[in-house]
Design an enzyme around this catalytic site. Structure first.
Site, PDB file in Angstrom:
ATOM      1  N   TRP A  94      66.494  62.575  47.423  1.00  0.00           N
ATOM      2  CA  TRP A  94      65.749  63.834  47.373  1.00  0.00           C
ATOM      3  C   TRP A  94      65.122  63.936  48.749  1.00  0.00           C
ATOM      4  O   TRP A  94      64.201  63.194  49.087  1.00  0.00           O
ATOM      5  CB  TRP A  94      64.701  63.774  46.275  1.00  0.00           C
ATOM      6  CG  TRP A  94      64.151  65.113  45.952  1.00  0.00           C
ATOM      7  CD1 TRP A  94      64.796  66.112  45.271  1.00  0.00           C
ATOM      8  CD2 TRP A  94      62.873  65.613  46.300  1.00  0.00           C
ATOM      9  NE1 TRP A  94      63.975  67.205  45.184  1.00  0.00           N
ATOM     10  CE2 TRP A  94      62.789  66.923  45.802  1.00  0.00           C
ATOM     11  CE3 TRP A  94      61.781  65.100  46.974  1.00  0.00           C
ATOM     12  CZ2 TRP A  94      61.671  67.716  45.962  1.00  0.00           C
ATOM     13  CZ3 TRP A  94      60.662  65.895  47.136  1.00  0.00           C
ATOM     14  CH2 TRP A  94      60.609  67.189  46.632  1.00  0.00           C
ATOM     15  N   LYS A 105      47.652  78.231  33.463  1.00  0.00           N
ATOM     16  CA  LYS A 105      48.286  77.063  32.846  1.00  0.00           C
ATOM     17  C   LYS A 105      48.208  77.165  31.336  1.00  0.00           C
ATOM     18  O   LYS A 105      49.172  76.931  30.628  1.00  0.00           O
ATOM     19  CB  LYS A 105      47.574  75.805  33.354  1.00  0.00           C
ATOM     20  CG  LYS A 105      48.399  74.581  33.499  1.00  0.00           C
ATOM     21  CD  LYS A 105      49.205  74.494  34.757  1.00  0.00           C
ATOM     22  CE  LYS A 105      50.036  75.694  35.095  1.00  0.00           C
ATOM     23  NZ  LYS A 105      50.603  75.736  36.398  1.00  0.00           N
ATOM     24  N   GLU A 147      43.794  79.316  38.002  1.00  0.00           N
ATOM     25  CA  GLU A 147      44.920  78.428  37.740  1.00  0.00           C
ATOM     26  C   GLU A 147      44.804  77.806  36.343  1.00  0.00           C
ATOM     27  O   GLU A 147      45.792  77.711  35.616  1.00  0.00           O
ATOM     28  CB  GLU A 147      45.007  77.347  38.836  1.00  0.00           C
ATOM     29  CG  GLU A 147      46.032  76.260  38.604  1.00  0.00           C
ATOM     30  CD  GLU A 147      47.456  76.763  38.361  1.00  0.00           C
ATOM     31  OE1 GLU A 147      47.740  77.947  38.600  1.00  0.00           O
ATOM     32  OE2 GLU A 147      48.275  75.951  37.886  1.00  0.00           O
ATOM     33  N   CYS A 196      63.813  60.139  45.049  1.00  0.00           N
ATOM     34  CA  CYS A 196      65.058  59.372  45.157  1.00  0.00           C
ATOM     35  C   CYS A 196      65.208  58.414  43.969  1.00  0.00           C
ATOM     36  O   CYS A 196      64.236  57.944  43.401  1.00  0.00           O
ATOM     37  CB  CYS A 196      65.058  58.550  46.429  1.00  0.00           C
ATOM     38  SG  CYS A 196      64.832  59.558  47.888  1.00  0.00           S
ATOM     39  N   ARG A 226      65.423  63.011  37.943  1.00  0.00           N
ATOM     40  CA  ARG A 226      64.405  62.896  38.997  1.00  0.00           C
ATOM     41  C   ARG A 226      64.590  63.961  40.079  1.00  0.00           C
ATOM     42  O   ARG A 226      63.713  64.157  40.912  1.00  0.00           O
ATOM     43  CB  ARG A 226      64.488  61.512  39.653  1.00  0.00           C
ATOM     44  CG  ARG A 226      64.129  60.385  38.722  1.00  0.00           C
ATOM     45  CD  ARG A 226      64.602  59.056  39.261  1.00  0.00           C
ATOM     46  NE  ARG A 226      63.833  58.592  40.392  1.00  0.00           N
ATOM     47  CZ  ARG A 226      62.764  57.831  40.315  1.00  0.00           C
ATOM     48  NH1 ARG A 226      62.317  57.458  39.126  1.00  0.00           N
ATOM     49  NH2 ARG A 226      62.132  57.430  41.372  1.00  0.00           N
ATOM     50  N   GLU A 235      50.481  80.105  29.914  1.00  0.00           N
ATOM     51  CA  GLU A 235      51.946  80.014  30.041  1.00  0.00           C
ATOM     52  C   GLU A 235      52.568  78.999  29.096  1.00  0.00           C
ATOM     53  O   GLU A 235      53.715  79.138  28.712  1.00  0.00           O
ATOM     54  CB  GLU A 235      52.385  79.759  31.489  1.00  0.00           C
ATOM     55  CG  GLU A 235      52.128  78.379  32.003  1.00  0.00           C
ATOM     56  CD  GLU A 235      52.653  78.156  33.416  1.00  0.00           C
ATOM     57  OE1 GLU A 235      53.804  78.498  33.694  1.00  0.00           O
ATOM     58  OE2 GLU A 235      51.896  77.616  34.241  1.00  0.00           O
ATOM     59  N   HIS A 274      30.411  93.351  33.977  1.00  0.00           N
ATOM     60  CA  HIS A 274      30.870  94.696  34.354  1.00  0.00           C
ATOM     61  C   HIS A 274      31.993  95.180  33.433  1.00  0.00           C
ATOM     62  O   HIS A 274      32.751  96.062  33.793  1.00  0.00           O
ATOM     63  CB  HIS A 274      31.299  94.711  35.831  1.00  0.00           C
ATOM     64  CG  HIS A 274      30.156  94.395  36.746  1.00  0.00           C
ATOM     65  ND1 HIS A 274      29.128  95.278  36.986  1.00  0.00           N
ATOM     66  CD2 HIS A 274      29.834  93.264  37.424  1.00  0.00           C
ATOM     67  CE1 HIS A 274      28.240  94.719  37.798  1.00  0.00           C
ATOM     68  NE2 HIS A 274      28.649  93.489  38.067  1.00  0.00           N
ATOM     69  N   LYS A 300      61.929  77.732  36.003  1.00  0.00           N
ATOM     70  CA  LYS A 300      61.286  76.891  37.020  1.00  0.00           C
ATOM     71  C   LYS A 300      61.348  77.532  38.397  1.00  0.00           C
ATOM     72  O   LYS A 300      60.412  77.464  39.159  1.00  0.00           O
ATOM     73  CB  LYS A 300      61.957  75.506  37.033  1.00  0.00           C
ATOM     74  CG  LYS A 300      61.301  74.509  37.974  1.00  0.00           C
ATOM     75  CD  LYS A 300      59.896  74.132  37.501  1.00  0.00           C
ATOM     76  CE  LYS A 300      59.100  73.315  38.481  1.00  0.00           C
ATOM     77  NZ  LYS A 300      57.660  73.369  38.203  1.00  0.00           N
ATOM     78  N   ASN A 318      63.515  54.408  48.407  1.00  0.00           N
ATOM     79  CA  ASN A 318      62.750  55.512  47.845  1.00  0.00           C
ATOM     80  C   ASN A 318      61.349  55.411  48.424  1.00  0.00           C
ATOM     81  O   ASN A 318      60.772  54.327  48.423  1.00  0.00           O
ATOM     82  CB  ASN A 318      62.716  55.378  46.312  1.00  0.00           C
ATOM     83  CG  ASN A 318      61.802  56.393  45.660  1.00  0.00           C
ATOM     84  OD1 ASN A 318      61.481  57.423  46.247  1.00  0.00           O
ATOM     85  ND2 ASN A 318      61.370  56.105  44.441  1.00  0.00           N
ATOM     86  N   GLY A 319      60.808  56.499  48.932  1.00  0.00           N
ATOM     87  CA  GLY A 319      59.464  56.456  49.510  1.00  0.00           C
ATOM     88  C   GLY A 319      59.494  56.975  50.938  1.00  0.00           C
ATOM     89  O   GLY A 319      60.450  57.638  51.346  1.00  0.00           O
TER      90      GLY A 319
HETATM   91  C1  F6R Z   1      53.385  78.266  36.911  1.00  0.00           C
HETATM   92  C2  F6R Z   1      54.350  78.208  37.973  1.00  0.00           C
HETATM   93  C3  F6R Z   1      54.705  79.469  38.673  1.00  0.00           C
HETATM   94  C4  F6R Z   1      55.132  79.184  40.114  1.00  0.00           C
HETATM   95  C5  F6R Z   1      55.660  80.462  40.787  1.00  0.00           C
HETATM   96  C6  F6R Z   1      56.019  80.215  42.229  1.00  0.00           C
HETATM   97  O1  F6R Z   1      53.087  77.008  36.401  1.00  0.00           O
HETATM   98  O2  F6R Z   1      54.891  77.175  38.261  1.00  0.00           O
HETATM   99  O3  F6R Z   1      53.668  80.396  38.641  1.00  0.00           O
HETATM  100  O4  F6R Z   1      54.032  78.689  40.825  1.00  0.00           O
HETATM  101  O5  F6R Z   1      56.787  80.914  40.098  1.00  0.00           O
HETATM  102  O6  F6R Z   1      56.976  79.218  42.341  1.00  0.00           O
HETATM  103  P1  F6R Z   1      57.202  78.457  43.685  1.00  0.00           P
HETATM  104  O7  F6R Z   1      55.980  77.643  43.972  1.00  0.00           O
HETATM  105  O8  F6R Z   1      58.406  77.603  43.448  1.00  0.00           O
HETATM  106  O9  F6R Z   1      57.412  79.494  44.738  1.00  0.00           O
END
Ligand code: F6R
Length: 609
Positions: free
Chosen positions: A74, A486, A482, A2, A27, A489, A505, A604, A100-101
């Site tokens: 939010w 990271k 992970e 928020c 935000r 990507e 292997h 995203k 907010n919170g």
């Molecule tokens: C990588 C990343 C993606 C998401 C994937 C699923 O940093 O963010 O691999 O994790 O696209 O997205 P959500 O969690 O929104 O279903």
């Protein structure tokens, strides 16, 4: 997360409030509203959707006045809707509040106030505060706010106005950010500096447990007992885009640094410290349902899938229920064997990922109960699942997920502990020890973030390499996957994660002089085996970066460099080892001159299959 704004001065307040809210759009929000002192008293306008919706309503019927408060919401408690939007008021339209919170004890307060005749119209936690103020009012807004705030548990930043004291606004900060902008004959409230930067660069930053009383001609800072506080003004010398990122160069770095807060918020109100108990009141699953479970499937994509891999080990080890984890795009087409004694857990930051949503629908079609772990209230996944456990990470803007991922781990720990307690599958002492260790994580993340400069130098060295390998065993393998995603990507360096025992292997053929291998060795039961695997790559002249726990593995004779995470229980280690891996990826991407927040080819929210 928020956004809060407030204005008192000589200008038309609705314009200043809208302008401030626009600066807080980054935000993330789903609705917006303003309250203004007008000639009719206290008037409120609020609307679900983008700010443009509110703006057009205000254009056709403006709120004329020179003091007011505004909010972008939010959603947390209650779906995005006009009525759940802030500002909230009491029944007499005397008090108006933006927040907010999370007010953790809002349900208890709501019951008490309802019994006294207060009528609630929204599903929010915030609305209790406007009624509480009306209930406690004793002739002074400032004193009443102090009394009310002492009854609240949780995290909050607030701005409050009272119809009969129209020449002042009151702001309070308790664990959610809030700043005060100081002008000439006008003063401002903002949950972040960008909200006021068009008007002033002179800022007071409030600390937890502090409040501010704003009039047109001054700002008084005080603690919650009314003791005055004197503070130097902070003069902002950044530009607006830096300010939106809270002074960080990128949203990703900001979000990495927000993880202590995301952990605290996700745990907030869900741990009964006295009783050493997890309280997941939001779940309707009864003890008999939990005891009847025969298997669990965890389904997600990308980073959320990796959180699910950690979740699988956590739930299996705590409950001994068999758990499978699947990538959603595979799960939905593999005719999974599901019945009504199967719990399907879908994990999705956005709650809109097409494959995850399709998997959820498929699981429901087969009669499974579906529990969603998601970060977005009102998202498709949250609406369609039978049960929802929200991660309170706040909006994540960088494409590469950081705080949402680690908050998903926290959600899995909470869920695993809850299921274990309901099934009596773990000794009370062990549960208590885990709960205690869980609560220490936010502070330990803060400690880890101090290592950023050392990680930056390492990342700069890795940035020149064309390929990096991550290895680990058990939970370290899940964390390695992970870490590897990271890195690839956002840095575009080829990277792969391997179960350490699997290297020989085939993949060991790729290890040659100088190839970086990031070896996670936090799982103490597996250390001996892990050290043998590290020696295998070291013998091929790899450059080994070890990640170990303080007081744990000694990699002196097989690693070129070692990063230490604070000591925790092995089950919780992924929630700490994630941090250096995120920083490594961030700085490697930066060193390669990439667009860190918007890596090529990625989006995203992936709403296509
Ligand atoms: C990588 C990343 C993606 C998401 C994937 C699923 O940093 O963010 O691999 O994790 O696209 O997205 P959500 O969690 O929104 O279903």
């Amino acid at each position: 997360m928020c956004g809060i704004v407030g204005y008192i001065g000589a200008r038309n307040s609705q314009d200043v409030l809208l302008d401030g809210l626009k600066k807080l759009e980054y935000r993330g929000y789903d609705s917006a509203g303003v309250a203004v002192f007008t000639s009719n008293g206290l008037e409120v306008k609020k609307a679900k959707g983008r700010l443009a919706v509110l703006e057009s309503q205000l254009a056709s019927s403006p709120l004329i006045g020179t003091a007011g408060i505004g909010h972008t919401r939010w959603a947390t408690h209650g779906k995005p809707s006009d009525v759940n939007s802030h500002p909230h008021t009491d029944n007499g339209m005397r008090f108006s509040v933006v927040h907010n919170g999370i007010i953790e004890n809002y349900l208890t307060l709501k019951e008490e106030l309802s019994a006294k005749g207060h009528r609630f119209v929204s599903e929010t936690d915030t609305e209790v505060l406007s009624h509480l103020l009306a209930d406690l009012y004793d002739g002074s807004l400032v004193r009443t706010v102090q009394k009310a705030v002492k009854k609240l548990k949780g995290a909050f930043a607030l701005a409050v106005m009272y119809v009969h004291e129209p020449d002042q606004l009151v702001a309070v900060r308790q664990a959610s950010p809030l700043i005060i902008g100081v002008g000439q004959g006008e003063n401002f409230i903002g949950s972040d500096i960008p909200a006021v930067l068009n008007y002033t660069r002179d800022i007071y930053i409030l600390n937890d447990g502090e409040m501010a009383v704003l009039t047109r001609n001054g700002v008084e800072l005080m603690d919650l007992d009314g003791n005055n506080i004197s503070r130097e003004l902070f003069v902002v010398d950044w530009d607006l885009s830096t300010a939106e990122k809270g002074g960080f160069d990128h949203f990703m770095l900001k979000e990495i640094h927000e993880q202590p807060k995301a952990y605290r918020d996700t745990m907030g109100g869900r741990i009964d410290v006295q009783a050493n108990k997890i309280i997941l009141d939001e779940l309707n699953l009864k003890q008999e349902d939990i005891r009847a479970l025969e298997k669990i499937h965890i389904v997600a994509c990308g980073t959320a899938y990796h959180a699910g891999l950690v979740g699988r080990s956590v739930i299996e080890s705590l409950t001994r229920i068999p758990v499978e984890s699947d990538v959603a795009s595979e799960y939905r087409y593999r005719s999974p064997i599901i019945n009504e004694r199967t719990l399907v857990i879908v994990v999705s930051q956005s709650g809109e990922t097409a494959d995850t949503l399709a998997a959820l629908r498929e699981a429901k079609r087969y009669g499974a109960k579906v529990l969603a772990i998601t970060n977005v209230v009102g998202s498709s996944v949250a609406r369609e699942a039978d049960e929802v456990l929200f991660t309170w990470a706040g909006p994540e803007i960088a494409v590469a997920s950081t705080k949402a991922y680690s908050s998903q781990l926290i959600a899995f720990y909470l869920l695993g502990l809850h299921l274990a307690a309901q099934r009596d599958s773990v000794k009370a002492g062990d549960l208590a020890e885990l709960i205690h260790a869980l609560q220490k994580l936010p502070e330990q993340v803060e400690e880890l973030l101090q290592q950023a400069p050392a990680i930056k130098s390492l990342a700069e060295a890795f940035a020149a390499r064309s390929s990096v390998f991550f290895i680990g065993r058990g939970l370290d393998y899940a964390a390695a996957m992970e870490g590897s995603l990271k890195l690839k990507e956002i840095s575009y360096i080829h990277s792969e994660a391997y179960a350490a025992g699997e290297l020989k292997h085939g993949t060991l053929a790729l290890i040659e002089q100088g190839v970086p291998v990031i070896a996670l060795a936090t799982q103490e039961e597996l250390l001996e085996k892990m050290i043998s695997n590290i020696k295998e790559v070291k013998a091929r002249d790899a450059f080994v970066l070890g990640i170990v726990m303080e007081g744990g593995a000694d990699l002196a004779d097989c690693a070129d460099q070692v990063l230490k995470i604070p000591r925790t229980m092995p089950l919780l280690a992924p929630a700490l080892s994630a941090i250096p891996l995120q920083l490594l990826a961030y700085y490697a991407s930066l060193a390669r001159g990439n667009d860190v927040d918007k890596p090529r080819n990625l989006a995203k929210s992936v709403t296509v299959e």
